[in-house]
Every structure is written in C-alpha cells, then in structure tokens.
Design a protein around this motif. Structure first.
Motif, PDB file in Angstrom:
ATOM      1  N   SER A 133      46.695  46.177  33.337  1.00 56.17           N
ATOM      2  CA  SER A 133      46.218  46.723  34.605  1.00 56.17           C
ATOM      3  C   SER A 133      45.248  45.774  35.282  1.00 56.17           C
ATOM      4  CB  SER A 133      45.514  48.052  34.381  1.00 56.17           C
ATOM      5  OG  SER A 133      46.306  48.908  33.641  1.00 56.17           O
ATOM      6  N   TYR A 134      44.332  45.217  34.491  1.00 59.96           N
ATOM      7  CA  TYR A 134      43.296  44.395  35.110  1.00 59.96           C
ATOM      8  C   TYR A 134      43.750  42.977  35.400  1.00 59.96           C
ATOM      9  CZ  TYR A 134      39.816  47.959  35.156  1.00 59.96           C
ATOM     10  OH  TYR A 134      39.133  49.090  35.474  1.00 59.96           O
TER      11      TYR A 134
ATOM     12  N   ILE B 114      46.420  42.381  36.961  1.00 59.10           N
ATOM     13  CA  ILE B 114      46.938  42.429  38.326  1.00 59.10           C
ATOM     14  C   ILE B 114      45.795  42.237  39.321  1.00 59.10           C
ATOM     15  CG2 ILE B 114      48.159  43.850  39.998  1.00 59.10           C
ATOM     16  CD1 ILE B 114      49.454  45.272  37.645  1.00 59.10           C
ATOM     17  N   GLY B 115      44.713  42.994  39.122  1.00 58.30           N
ATOM     18  CA  GLY B 115      43.575  42.866  40.026  1.00 58.30           C
ATOM     19  C   GLY B 115      43.017  41.451  40.011  1.00 58.30           C
TER      20      GLY B 115
ATOM     21  N   LEU C 195      45.355  39.065  41.862  1.00 58.42           N
ATOM     22  CA  LEU C 195      45.300  39.236  43.317  1.00 58.42           C
ATOM     23  C   LEU C 195      44.003  38.671  43.890  1.00 58.42           C
ATOM     24  CD1 LEU C 195      46.831  42.781  43.758  1.00 58.42           C
ATOM     25  CD2 LEU C 195      47.836  40.613  44.403  1.00 58.42           C
ATOM     26  N   SER C 196      42.890  38.861  43.166  1.00 62.73           N
ATOM     27  CA  SER C 196      41.634  38.317  43.685  1.00 62.73           C
ATOM     28  C   SER C 196      41.678  36.793  43.677  1.00 62.73           C
ATOM     29  CB  SER C 196      40.452  38.811  42.861  1.00 62.73           C
ATOM     30  OG  SER C 196      40.464  38.229  41.593  1.00 62.73           O
TER      31      SER C 196
ATOM     32  N   CYS D  58      37.154  42.378  36.596  1.00 63.99           N
ATOM     33  CA  CYS D  58      38.357  42.260  35.778  1.00 63.99           C
ATOM     34  C   CYS D  58      38.081  41.427  34.533  1.00 63.99           C
ATOM     35  CB  CYS D  58      39.481  41.635  36.582  1.00 63.99           C
ATOM     36  SG  CYS D  58      40.008  42.665  37.936  1.00 63.99           S
TER      37      CYS D  58
ATOM     38  N   TRP E 276      43.418  50.564  39.225  1.00 67.92           N
ATOM     39  CA  TRP E 276      44.587  50.687  40.095  1.00 67.92           C
ATOM     40  C   TRP E 276      44.236  51.157  41.496  1.00 67.92           C
ATOM     41  CZ3 TRP E 276      49.280  48.847  38.940  1.00 67.92           C
ATOM     42  CH2 TRP E 276      49.553  48.570  37.609  1.00 67.92           C
TER      43      TRP E 276
ATOM     44  N   ILE F 176      42.656  47.000  42.947  1.00 70.37           N
ATOM     45  CA  ILE F 176      43.872  46.380  43.480  1.00 70.37           C
ATOM     46  C   ILE F 176      43.947  46.503  45.002  1.00 70.37           C
ATOM     47  CG2 ILE F 176      46.391  46.487  43.451  1.00 70.37           C
ATOM     48  CD1 ILE F 176      46.237  46.966  40.484  1.00 70.37           C
TER      49      ILE F 176
ATOM     50  N   ILE G 258      43.916  43.363  47.637  1.00 67.18           N
ATOM     51  CA  ILE G 258      44.942  43.122  48.661  1.00 67.18           C
ATOM     52  C   ILE G 258      44.285  43.011  50.036  1.00 67.18           C
ATOM     53  CG2 ILE G 258      46.956  44.119  49.798  1.00 67.18           C
ATOM     54  CD1 ILE G 258      47.749  45.293  47.113  1.00 67.18           C
TER      55      ILE G 258
END
Lengths: 165, 346
Positions: free
Chosen positions: B159-160, B162-163, B166-167, B208, B320, B324, B328
């Motif tokens: 999960s983390y 992804i964050g 993206l960052s 994260c 989430w 996230i 974005i």
C-alpha cells in the motif's frame, strides 16, 4: 551469448520447477526466481527500465500478493481441489494453441521490426518514454484505460452491498 | 586501468558496507539513549563510558544464545527469511552518491558505487524485495501470530509503496532524471534543494518511508500488544538479531535516500564560496551528508517515542484515502506549475 544460454536455461528450469513442485508456496517462490531471470534477460538486452519495472511490479508487488493469498488460504494436499480429466485436457489444448500462436507471430516478426532487431538503446528510460508517448501514444493510453477499467471492476466486485435497489 | 577501477570500487563497497553496519549497530544504542532522554532516565550506561560498548555486548549475546527452530516450522524458509531481510537491506545503498569526486594523484575517484541510469528505481526494487524476508519468515514459523504479522507487513508495504512511488514521480518531473548522482549534482548550494520545490512530496515520502521501515507509528507487523512479537515471534539468537539489524539498516538507507533526494545530499550552503580545494569540498560534503542522515535517524527515533501506534484500519485509510490522492494532486500541481513556468517565464 554464453550468458544468455545460461540464464535462459535457468529461466526454463525454474519455470518447470514452478509447475512440478507440490507445495504452492514453493511454487510461487520458484516463479519469483523465474521473474528474476527475466530481469537478467532484460539487462542483457540493455533494457534497464523494463528490467527494473519487471523487478518492482512482478517480483515486488504481484508475487507478494500471490504469496499473501496463498498464506491466507494455507493450501496443502488435503484441501487441493481435484480437477477433472476434461479440464486437464482442455488446459493442455489451450496451452498448445497459445504456443502455436506465439511461434507463428515470432516467425512473421522475424527480421522485420526495428524494435526487434537493431536499435539496442530503445530500452533506456529516455528513448522508451519518447517512443511510448509519441509513436505509440494511442495503444499506450488504451491499455491504461483497460487497466483502469479492470481496477474499477475489481473495486465494484469487492465492495459490500449496502442497500438493495 | 581496469584493475585500478575494480580495486577502487571494491574498497568503496567495503567501506560503505562497514559504515552501514557500524551505523546500524550504534543506532540501537542511540535509540535506547534517546528513549532514555525522552523518558527522563539514563538509558544503557554500564558497558563502557556512556554505554559505548553496549552494541558489542548485545551482538555477542545474540551469537551465544540458543538457536531454536520450532518443530512445525519450514526449516529452509525459516532460515532464508532473515537472510533475505539482511541482504536486501545491505545492497540497497549501492546507488547512493556519498560525495563528490576525490582527486588522488590526478586520478578522479567517484564516491558512488554505481551511478546507474535507473538509480531511484533500483532502490525501489530492492525495498520491494525486502518484504519477502518478513513474509517468508512469518509464514515458515508456522505460528498464527507470525503469519498475521507477515500478512500485515505485506499489505502495508504494498500500500505504501504506491504512495511513495507517486510522490517520487512529482520529484522526477522536477529533476528530469532518474540518476541519483545527477539529482544531487542539480541541488548544489542551498536554494536548489528539492525540498523547496517539493515540500508536499517530501511529507508523503517520509510518511511512506516510516511505513516501509516498519517503524512506529506504523510498526503493525510486530505490534507486541496484539501479536506477541509479530513476524519474528518464533525467532531467537542471531536470526532475530538479523531482523532487527535489517530494520536499522533500512532506516539508515532511507534516511540517506531522503537526504539525497530532497535535502541536497552532500551539498552544503556556500560550498563554492569558501575558496576550498575540490578534495576539501568533497570531504566536508561527505561529513555534511552524514550529518543530514543522522538528523533523519534522530527524527525516526523522536517520532517513535512521541507518537502512539496506529490501528490497522487507520493505517490503510491513511495510505489509500489520504496519501495516494494527495500524491496524485501533487503530481498534477507540479505539472501545471512546470508548464506555466516554461510558457511564461522562459
């Protein structure tokens, strides 16, 4: 070329081990090693970006989820669902069809496409980005929409139904 | 020439490896000292002056403890778990630029083991691999608590990631390269540090990073109030030691990564205005870089003794539903600002 044959042998070997081991967790671990050999193949092809993305996405995320599900289910020999012979035969035929399709496709492509032959630097981040966002923009966007659709579908299926009607 | 190159890289690898291990060792002491300071007590002070020999004693004790492999455990994977954890933790520092080039007898020596084209992604890949150590160890223990810990670790890290990714994309939009060496070189001086252009991205990244390192407030995989010891419940002796060690190495590497990506790495203010020679700039740069890393490690520990642990659903919601979308939004914002800057202020 020697390295290629060695890594290719390892890929095939671990792929076979994935199928032939009885324990599902071992099977997943062999699959992880198979993906790792794919990463090595990409590096040999000078496709660094693809190599590392394959590494992160397949080894780092998808296989972890596989392992996650298997550990939760804790499958073993007693709980393994027995497949009927019909399903096995159908599976074998479908696999053969896929193999024939691939063989045909590769024979047609052979020596024609500049991305298959020549141009060995296309796998680097900069070149790959330029190709994806310029020449192949439409297929790229379409495939991302396909993935988005699948994602939304999965969320809808997983969501609890709060109210009927 | 080739031989000298290999020798110089080999020396660098050995030095980096040693420094990593020593820092991880003394992080354990620092953690206990800081805990003591925050809770108004002394912390360990018996072994040597200020307890300086404490990590050695702990290490020695780990080696001489009885090694227990539970009867129902899967033996190979039980041993493989901590091995994977420590190896992945150790190899992740390969792409971090520790300093500028040194010039020794007219030979330029780069203080980075490998400046690969895809530096940032390499670290990500290795971090993603690290979770296998915890998962395999937890599953192979054949213990419900361990399994729960392993499963929590897996879902939390995915999960983390992804964050975090993206960052990072927003940051890469600013730097326009994936090469860590170049990202640091761009941030020379003080005003060019990426933290000034990506403050939100940094906030998401550090949150994260806490989750990826399994540190409080996100240490749910080893949450002792619910799971005994989490994934390492069944581990004893040095195998437990390796798990702990890999946690501290991960903390060190992620601190180094944050300093590299957002806080200018080895760059320090007025570095070219003091009239120093190249070698002196490099040496001071390395020291400054380690100072920044220690700052982050202290921050990790400070948070540990300040914040309580999250509940698992809160952890997932934060990942989430908050991080996230924020990441974005940060990407879109960065894109818009870059576009405006390129169009109107060129």
């Amino acid at each position: 070329m020697g390295i290629f044959y060695f890594v290719a042998f390892l890929s095939v070997f671990f792929a076979l081990m994935t199928i032939f081991t009885k324990n599902p967790v071992h099977s997943v671990l062999y699959l992880v090693i198979t993906f790792f050999t794919f990463t090595v193949h990409y590096i040999l092809l000078n496709a660094q970006f693809l190599a590392v993305v394959n590494f992160i996405v397949y080894m780092g995320a998808i296989m972890v989820l596989f392992l996650f599900v298997l550990m939760l289910l804790n499958l073993n020999k007693d709980t393994e669902p027995m497949k009927s012979t019909l399903v096995k035969v159908m599976g074998a035929i479908a696999g053969m069809c896929l193999l024939a399709t691939f063989l045909g496709a590769f024979r047609v492509l052979e020596g024609q496409n500049e991305y298959v032959t020549g141009n060995t630097d296309v796998g680097l981040v900069k070149n790959l980005g330029k190709v994806l966002f310029d020449e192949f923009l439409l297929p790229f966007e379409l495939s991302s929409i396909l993935l988005l659709t699948a994602m939304i579908g999965a969320i809808l299926l997983a969501k609890k139904e709060t109210k009927q009607g | 020439m080739e031989g000298a190159f290999i020798l110089e890289k080999l020396i660098l690898v050995v030095v980096v490896f040693t420094v990593t291990l020593v820092i991880a060792m003394y992080s354990t002491l620092a953690e206990r000292k800081i805990a003591g300071f925050m809770q108004d007590r002394y912390g360990p002070d018996r072994a040597g002056i200020f307890g300086i020999l404490q990590p050695l004693c702990d290490g020695g004790k780990f080696f001489f403890k009885e090694e227990i492999i539970p009867a129902g455990a899967h033996k190979t994977l039980f041993i493989l778990g901590p091995v994977i954890a420590i190896i992945t933790a150790c190899i992740s520092s390969a792409v971090i630029p520790w300093g500028q080039d040194l010039v020794i007898n007219g030979r330029t020596v780069s203080l980075q083991v490998a400046d690969v084209n895809i530096g940032v992604l390499y670290v990500f890949g290795v971090i993603a691999l690290g979770v296998y150590g915890i998962m395999l160890g937890g599953w192979a223990s054949n213990n419900k608590f361990s399994l729960m810990g392993a499963i929590r670790a897996a879902s939390q890290s995915i999960s983390y990631e992804i964050g975090m990714g993206l960052s990072l994309i927003a940051l890469l939009m600013v730097t326009e390269t994936l090469q860590l060496g170049e990202i640091v070189a761009q941030q020379s001086g003080f005003v060019n540090w990426n933290i000034w252009v990506q403050p939100l991205g940094f906030l998401i990244f550090i949150t994260c990073a806490f989750a990826e390192c399994n540190r409080v407030p996100f240490d749910l995989p080893e949450c002792e109030t619910e799971l005994v010891g989490g994934y390492h419940t069944e581990y004893s002796s040095m195998k437990l030691g390796l798990y702990m060690f890999s946690e501290y190495i991960n903390m060190f590497v992620s601190s180094a990564l944050m300093a590299t990506l957002y806080f200018g790495g080895y760059n320090f203010p007025f570095m070219y205005d003091l009239g120093l020679s190249q070698n002196w700039i490099t040496i001071i740069g390395v020291l400054v870089f380690f100072l920044k890393i220690f700052g982050f490690i202290f921050f990790f520990m400070w948070i540990r003794w300040t914040l309580p642990r999250f509940r698992y659903d809160q952890l997932m919601n934060l990942g989430w539903k908050i991080l996230i979308p924020l990441a974005i939004a940060n990407i879109v914002l960065t894109g818009v600002i870059t576009l405006i800057k390129d169009t109107y202020f060129q």
